[in-house]
Design a protein around this motif. Sequence first.
Motif, PDB file in Angstrom:
ATOM      1  N   ASP A 125      12.309  -8.077 -28.658  1.00 55.15           N
ATOM      2  CA  ASP A 125      12.173  -8.119 -27.207  1.00 55.15           C
ATOM      3  C   ASP A 125      10.799  -8.626 -26.784  1.00 55.15           C
ATOM      4  O   ASP A 125      10.548  -8.834 -25.609  1.00 55.15           O
ATOM      5  CB  ASP A 125      12.370  -6.726 -26.598  1.00 55.15           C
ATOM      6  CG  ASP A 125      13.794  -6.244 -26.774  1.00 55.15           C
ATOM      7  OD1 ASP A 125      14.698  -7.100 -26.722  1.00 55.15           O
ATOM      8  OD2 ASP A 125      13.997  -5.035 -26.961  1.00 55.15           O
ATOM      9  N   THR A 126       9.885  -8.778 -27.725  1.00 52.08           N
ATOM     10  CA  THR A 126       8.552  -9.275 -27.410  1.00 52.08           C
ATOM     11  C   THR A 126       8.195 -10.371 -28.393  1.00 52.08           C
ATOM     12  O   THR A 126       8.733 -10.455 -29.488  1.00 52.08           O
ATOM     13  CB  THR A 126       7.497  -8.161 -27.517  1.00 52.08           C
ATOM     14  OG1 THR A 126       7.520  -7.641 -28.847  1.00 52.08           O
ATOM     15  CG2 THR A 126       7.780  -7.033 -26.538  1.00 52.08           C
ATOM     16  N   ALA A 141      -0.229  -4.240 -21.214  1.00 49.66           N
ATOM     17  CA  ALA A 141       0.925  -3.490 -20.736  1.00 49.66           C
ATOM     18  C   ALA A 141       0.526  -2.067 -20.337  1.00 49.66           C
ATOM     19  O   ALA A 141       0.967  -1.551 -19.306  1.00 49.66           O
ATOM     20  CB  ALA A 141       2.015  -3.460 -21.805  1.00 49.66           C
ATOM     21  N   ALA A 142      -0.326  -1.444 -21.140  1.00 49.10           N
ATOM     22  CA  ALA A 142      -0.772  -0.085 -20.840  1.00 49.10           C
ATOM     23  C   ALA A 142      -1.588  -0.044 -19.544  1.00 49.10           C
ATOM     24  O   ALA A 142      -1.548   0.936 -18.803  1.00 49.10           O
ATOM     25  CB  ALA A 142      -1.600   0.457 -22.004  1.00 49.10           C
ATOM     26  N   ASN A 143      -2.301  -1.135 -19.254  1.00 52.04           N
ATOM     27  CA  ASN A 143      -3.126  -1.201 -18.042  1.00 52.04           C
ATOM     28  C   ASN A 143      -2.304  -1.366 -16.766  1.00 52.04           C
ATOM     29  O   ASN A 143      -2.855  -1.324 -15.663  1.00 52.04           O
ATOM     30  CB  ASN A 143      -4.127  -2.356 -18.150  1.00 52.04           C
ATOM     31  CG  ASN A 143      -5.226  -2.070 -19.159  1.00 52.04           C
ATOM     32  OD1 ASN A 143      -5.527  -0.909 -19.438  1.00 52.04           O
ATOM     33  ND2 ASN A 143      -5.819  -3.114 -19.709  1.00 52.04           N
ATOM     34  N   LYS A 175       7.127   0.296 -27.523  1.00 56.28           N
ATOM     35  CA  LYS A 175       6.974  -0.875 -26.638  1.00 56.28           C
ATOM     36  C   LYS A 175       7.934  -0.788 -25.458  1.00 56.28           C
ATOM     37  O   LYS A 175       8.556  -1.773 -25.071  1.00 56.28           O
ATOM     38  CB  LYS A 175       7.171  -2.187 -27.409  1.00 56.28           C
ATOM     39  CG  LYS A 175       6.191  -2.378 -28.558  1.00 56.28           C
ATOM     40  CD  LYS A 175       6.411  -3.716 -29.230  1.00 56.28           C
ATOM     41  CE  LYS A 175       5.422  -3.927 -30.368  1.00 56.28           C
ATOM     42  NZ  LYS A 175       5.629  -3.018 -31.482  1.00 56.28           N
ATOM     43  N   GLU A 176       8.022   0.390 -24.872  1.00 55.98           N
ATOM     44  CA  GLU A 176       8.892   0.615 -23.723  1.00 55.98           C
ATOM     45  C   GLU A 176       8.089   1.073 -22.513  1.00 55.98           C
ATOM     46  O   GLU A 176       7.129   1.838 -22.638  1.00 55.98           O
ATOM     47  CB  GLU A 176       9.950   1.671 -24.037  1.00 55.98           C
ATOM     48  CG  GLU A 176      11.102   1.183 -24.887  1.00 55.98           C
ATOM     49  CD  GLU A 176      12.193   2.224 -25.000  1.00 55.98           C
ATOM     50  OE1 GLU A 176      13.361   1.832 -25.123  1.00 55.98           O
ATOM     51  OE2 GLU A 176      11.878   3.436 -24.972  1.00 55.98           O
ATOM     52  N   MET A 202       9.684  -4.383 -22.997  1.00 53.49           N
ATOM     53  CA  MET A 202       8.684  -5.272 -22.412  1.00 53.49           C
ATOM     54  C   MET A 202       9.300  -6.528 -21.810  1.00 53.49           C
ATOM     55  O   MET A 202       8.824  -7.054 -20.803  1.00 53.49           O
ATOM     56  CB  MET A 202       7.643  -5.659 -23.473  1.00 53.49           C
ATOM     57  CG  MET A 202       6.742  -4.521 -23.894  1.00 53.49           C
ATOM     58  SD  MET A 202       5.585  -4.988 -25.213  1.00 53.49           S
ATOM     59  CE  MET A 202       4.476  -6.098 -24.342  1.00 53.49           C
ATOM     60  N   SER A 203      10.376  -7.015 -22.436  1.00 51.76           N
ATOM     61  CA  SER A 203      10.990  -8.255 -21.970  1.00 51.76           C
ATOM     62  C   SER A 203      11.670  -8.096 -20.612  1.00 51.76           C
ATOM     63  O   SER A 203      12.046  -9.082 -19.988  1.00 51.76           O
ATOM     64  CB  SER A 203      12.014  -8.762 -22.995  1.00 51.76           C
ATOM     65  OG  SER A 203      13.031  -7.794 -23.197  1.00 51.76           O
TER      66      SER A 203
END
Length: 284
Positions: A125-126, A141-143, A175-176, A202-203
């Motif tokens: 997905d990434t 992504a975390a930011n 990664k969700e 992520m996608s």
Amino acid sequence: MSSSVGGGGGGGAALAGGDVAGLLDKAKELDQLRKEQDDVASEINKIHKKIISSPEMVDKSVDAMMARLRGFYVQARELSESEISASSALVGLLDGLLQSGVSAAPRKKIEISEQKKKRMKSDTDTTRFSSASMRSQLDQAANLKGEQVAARVKSDDEKDEWFVVKVIHFDKETKEFEVLDEEPGDDEESAQKFERKYKLPMSYIIPFPKKGDPSSAQDFGQGRQVLAVYPGTTALYRATVASHRKRKSDDYNLLFDDDEEDGNLPERAVPFYRVVALPEGHRQ
């Protein structure tokens, strides 16, 4: 393999020697794959820098650059899949060595944990093209915590549904994203007309440009198809840019698909920070 293990000490040693040689060959293959990933990541970063430093490129140049960038991302994905295959083969070889008694002390069989399986699945997905680059993507992504983003919250064989949601949390392991839909539709039952949460890969997430920083936004020229928030709603739909803008901070004039009034598509003004690139394969 069972006959070799069942033999004497010499048979076991021969097995171990053959497996160790295979282990070294596969390790070299894995090392080469990672070097190729670094090369691809370097090319991708060069294009990213060129886009940032030259935001006023003409449409033809943008299309060519995006096509080249897509090719590198496809190559990165293929290298990632090859790396997973090589890593799995190494795990299998190590399992064989441990079971054949190469280790002097008893050791637990190496297995791929469920958590690792989830991570391997989420890699599809990434775009995973180098460890350094992936760390950067995960940090970005975390930011996004607390930020509004575009999210594909529903999908079926006929259409995708995208909404504006707020990021609550990002799990670097799976990664969700955990996101919050703060304004569910009016057709929901009264008991459900409150906040709804989703866990999405992520996608399924597209960050919006920064409202106070027009330079952070991609510039879409006349005729380009985009994904944009329909005025007065929190839903995103496919639209076509109706005209060129003079400044990157200007609103877009968009023609939304299936938005006919008296047989015509009216132009709708949408802020630049509510317009993103149309995802590949978008269904509406």
